[in-house]
Design an enzyme around this catalytic site. Structure first.
Site, mmCIF file in Angstrom:
data_model
loop_
_atom_site.group_PDB
_atom_site.id
_atom_site.type_symbol
_atom_site.label_atom_id
_atom_site.label_comp_id
_atom_site.label_asym_id
_atom_site.label_seq_id
_atom_site.Cartn_x
_atom_site.Cartn_y
_atom_site.Cartn_z
ATOM 1 N N GLU A 11 24.165 -34.298 -0.398
ATOM 2 C CA GLU A 11 24.553 -33.085 0.326
ATOM 3 C C GLU A 11 25.374 -33.342 1.581
ATOM 4 O OE1 GLU A 11 21.807 -33.279 -1.291
ATOM 5 O OE2 GLU A 11 21.579 -31.401 -2.387
ATOM 6 N N HIS A 51 10.436 -26.017 -0.881
ATOM 7 C CA HIS A 51 11.497 -25.315 -1.598
ATOM 8 C C HIS A 51 11.498 -23.822 -1.329
ATOM 9 C CE1 HIS A 51 11.463 -29.116 -3.769
ATOM 10 N NE2 HIS A 51 12.603 -28.785 -4.325
#
Lengths: 390, 360
Positions: B89, B158
């Site tokens: 990322e 998450h």
């Protein structure tokens, strides 16, 4: 070796014994390059025209004077915050720029004054940016670490972050179908950053025209390269990416290596890692005396035996490309330009208060920006050209 | 067959929304669109319109998107414009930002915004601040998009909502859309915008169908960033929310309606800029305010709204203190019953409204 060079020059009919009869071109021998994953590298026999000799000397000397002036301004407390000087590393910027075409892009970290100048910002634009005044290249709003000009994307404050950005510049060049390359510079300290390895991988995977340049000056702030890296052969750290080690104190060697790298990238062969072994005379920044982690003797030794400007000067005078008087004239001229810029940078005004809330967005969606209290919001102004607006 | 009661419709609706990829079809199926398809058509249209637009992220190309938002786009546009990345990322975000600085129009996808934390320096320090630092020279026309906030059963790492984090930062624009129309119009606006935009989607809503007007289905349908929408007009109480909490608020409003309370539900659509004027106008009418969000309470979106109410004339319009309904101030548990209790549901909104209005 010297004899070989002499013979080449003689064969080329370039050596003249008559006074004031300059050679227009000369040949030199550089230190050998070290190669990684490359069959062939840059050649060690390089030629230099008189015009380029004068140009490189001028450029390096200007950077040196400019940085010296910045150091003084900082000591006078006219420059605030961070100030990372490039003195000693001039050959890297000048050598690489000599190999770039106008459409190539460059991005570096915070030791950016030399690079800003070489990419087009005049001494006043650099010095006034350092003093935070309106003639600064970012109107004084960026400061030492945030200078920009055409095809030059700063000046970045977060160690390592500029490297992925540089790969993005390379992706854009490839996407647009130009043969442009992007040069992404970083130091030996940043060379250990995870994001650098992430983008080594992607640049190689996608054959992006990125020249990774590690300006290895031996120290990441106060930590020597040996104390920070298990593998200090930074030109090999790109793993499957070809790498070149070059003597960063020799502007001609740097130019040769950069030419090789540009050719490699511009012909679609993917990225290259270049490690330029260089040295900084000052500490990491103006807050660092630079003597707690290295000896004064070491610094002196480099100054006396490997200074990029002095050694270049000797070379070009000996090769009869220029005379000592000529260089003296250039020195005087540069001194006057930098002195003038320094004076102006000190005397110049800051931008108006209304620019506090200028250029936060290129397309502002709100007319007013919240002030300190809720009672008197400030209007958002648009001043800059926003190069990617359309 | 039993007759359909409002409560069982309500039940069906809430069960529907808790199931991924279940399409709730109605007779007018031709004019309904899932959020996923709305996003997909926005991307498709903008990629056709502007050659500089490209998508970069994990699984966006050959996998058709982890949540199928980019389905079919790689097949149509190819490797150059839909780029699969390694799981890096920070690296690919920086690459996307650099490409934007050089004049391209990247759409950088995060599989969820939880993973964007790895890249947050590039989002804020590189994309968000460069225009200002360069005194207006280098603008950064990039979109960062992906699912944000709680999903279902994915546990603590998450499930975080990043709305407040990004909305905090000048230099960024932050959008948190609700339905299909929002997603299509606002994603197109985000892609066309010359500044960095953080586009916070919601995974649970991807599979939900919403009606699309002819206008919304048209090719140049763009909604303004920074403008809220009154989803449901009312007069007794204002409920302001963003993303999935808008759904929660609308369901609550239906329930309240059966008790004679007409709630005005405002869909923020954008978190930065935040359309405070629409809230003020509503409060001037209803004199009661509840902010609903799924994110945590501390320094959240609701906190910002209530602070602004306090600081302006709107304060004097309130008959009761304004309150916030938020996610419970805890990391998200996996245990199903605990998870259900961690986020505001319609019943919470109904109870809060009744309390404020002093109705039993």
């Amino acid at each position: 070796m010297k004899k070989l060079v002499y013979n080449i020059n003689k064969a080329l009919g370039l050596i003249s014994n008559a006074k004031n009869n300059y050679a227009t071109e000369a040949a030199f021998e550089t230190k050998p390059f070290r190669l990684h994953n490359l069959e062939q590298g840059p050649g060690t026999n390089v030629t230099l025209t008189r015009d380029d000799a004068l140009k490189f000397y001028n450029q390096m000397h200007t950077i040196r004077r400019m940085e010296t002036s910045a150091g003084n301004l900082y000591k006078e407390k006219i420059i605030r915050g961070f100030c990372h000087l490039y003195s000693g590393q001039e050959a890297v910027a000048v050598g690489i720029k000599a190999a770039l075409r106008p459409h190539d892009a460059v991005i570096t970290a915070y030791r950016a004054h030399g690079w800003s100048h070489i990419m087009g910002v005049p001494p006043l634009g650099v010095l006034a940016e350092l003093t935070g005044r309106q003639s600064g290249c970012a109107r004084g709003k960026g400061g030492s670490m945030h200078m920009y000009t055409n095809n030059f994307y700063g000046g970045n404050g977060i160690v390592g972050a500029q490297v992925p950005l540089g790969v993005g510049l390379a992706l854009a060049a490839k996407y647009k179908g130009t043969d442009g390359v992007a040069v992404a510079l970083y130091g030996d300290g940043a060379a250990n950053q995870g994001q650098v390895f992430e983008v080594y991988n992607m640049a190689k995977l996608w054959d992006l025209p990125c020249i990774f340049v590690c300006e290895n000056n031996g120290y990441g702030m106060g930590t020597s390269a040996e104390r920070a890296a298990a593998n200090t052969a930074y030109y090999t750290r790109g793993d499957v990416i070809p790498g070149i080690w070059v003597d960063g104190m020799d502007v001609l060697a740097v130019r040769e290596a950069a030419r090789f790298a540009v050719e490699h990238c511009a012909t679609g062969k993917g990225p290259v890692v270049m490690e330029a072994a260089t040295y900084r005379y000052s500490g990491h920044s103006m807050s660092d005396p630079g003597t707690s982690y290295r000896t004064r003797d070491e610094i002196q030794e480099v100054r006396q035996t490997r200074d990029p400007i002095t050694s270049f000067k000797e070379k070009i005078i000996t090769a009869n490309l220029v005379t000592a008087e000529e260089l003296k004239t250039i020195d005087t001229e540069i001194r006057s330009v930098v002195d003038e810029a320094t004076k102006k940078a000190k005397a110049d005004k800051e931008i108006a208060m209304e620019e506090l809330t200028a250029d936060i967005s290129s397309l502002p969606l709100e007319q007013y920006i919240r002030n300190i209290s809720p009672f008197d919001p400030l209007p958002h102004k648009r001043i800059g050209e926003a190069v990617n607006f359309k | 067959m039993a007759s359909i009661k409002p409560s069982s419709l309500l039940n069906l609706a809430s069960r529907t929304l808790n199931r991924r990829q279940f399409s709730f079809t109605t007779p007018a199926a031709a004019k309904q669109m899932t959020v996923r398809d709305a996003l997909n058509s926005a991307l498709d249209e903008e990629m056709t319109r502007d050659d500089r637009v490209f998508i970069i992220g994990e699984e966006v190309a050959q996998y058709d998107g982890a949540y199928k938002v980019t389905r079919g786009l790689w097949k149509k546009y190819g490797d150059k414009r839909v780029i699969d990345t390694p799981i890096t990322e920070m690296g690919f975000s920086g690459i996307a930002v650099g490409a934007a600085m050089a004049g391209l129009r990247p759409v950088c996808e995060y599989m969820t915004f939880n993973f964007a934390m790895q890249a947050i320096d590039q989002i804020i320090n590189s994309a968000g601040k460069t225009f200002y630092m360069s005194a207006g020279k280098i603008n950064c026309p990039i979109v960062f998009r992906g699912p944000n906030g709680a999903a279902a059963g994915v546990a603590a790492q998450h499930s975080q909502c990043y709305g407040a984090w990004y909305a905090h930062c000048p230099g960024l624009k932050v959008i948190s859309p609700y339905n299909a129309e929002d997603c299509k119009g606002l994603l197109k606006a985000a892609i066309r915008d010359p500044d960095p935009v953080v586009f916070l989607e919601n995974e649970i809503l991807y599979g939900v169908q919403y009606p699309m007007s002819d206008q919304a289905l048209a090719e140049d349908f763009v909604l303004p960033i920074g403008k809220a929408k009154v989803e449901r007009p009312g007069k007794h109480i204002t409920i302001v929310a963003h993303s999935r909490a808008v759904e929660t608020s609308l369901l609550a409003a239906n329930e309240l309606s059966s008790k004679g309370i007409e709630a005005e539900v405002i869909n923020l659509r954008s978190l930065r800029p935040l359309d405070f004027n629409t809230i003020t106008a509503s409060v001037a009418k209803t004199h009661h305010l509840i902010s609903v969000e799924q994110g945590w309470p501390t320094a959240g979106i609701g906190a910002e709204i209530l602070a602004r109410i306090m600081e302006t004339e709107a304060f004097f319009q309130l008959d009761q203190p304004a309150i916030r309904l938020t996610g419970v101030d805890t990391p998200m548990p996996y245990t199903k019953s605990l998870e259900s209790a961690a986020l505001p549901v319609p019943k919470d909104v109904v109870e809060a409204a009744k309390k404020l209005l002093k109705i039993k």
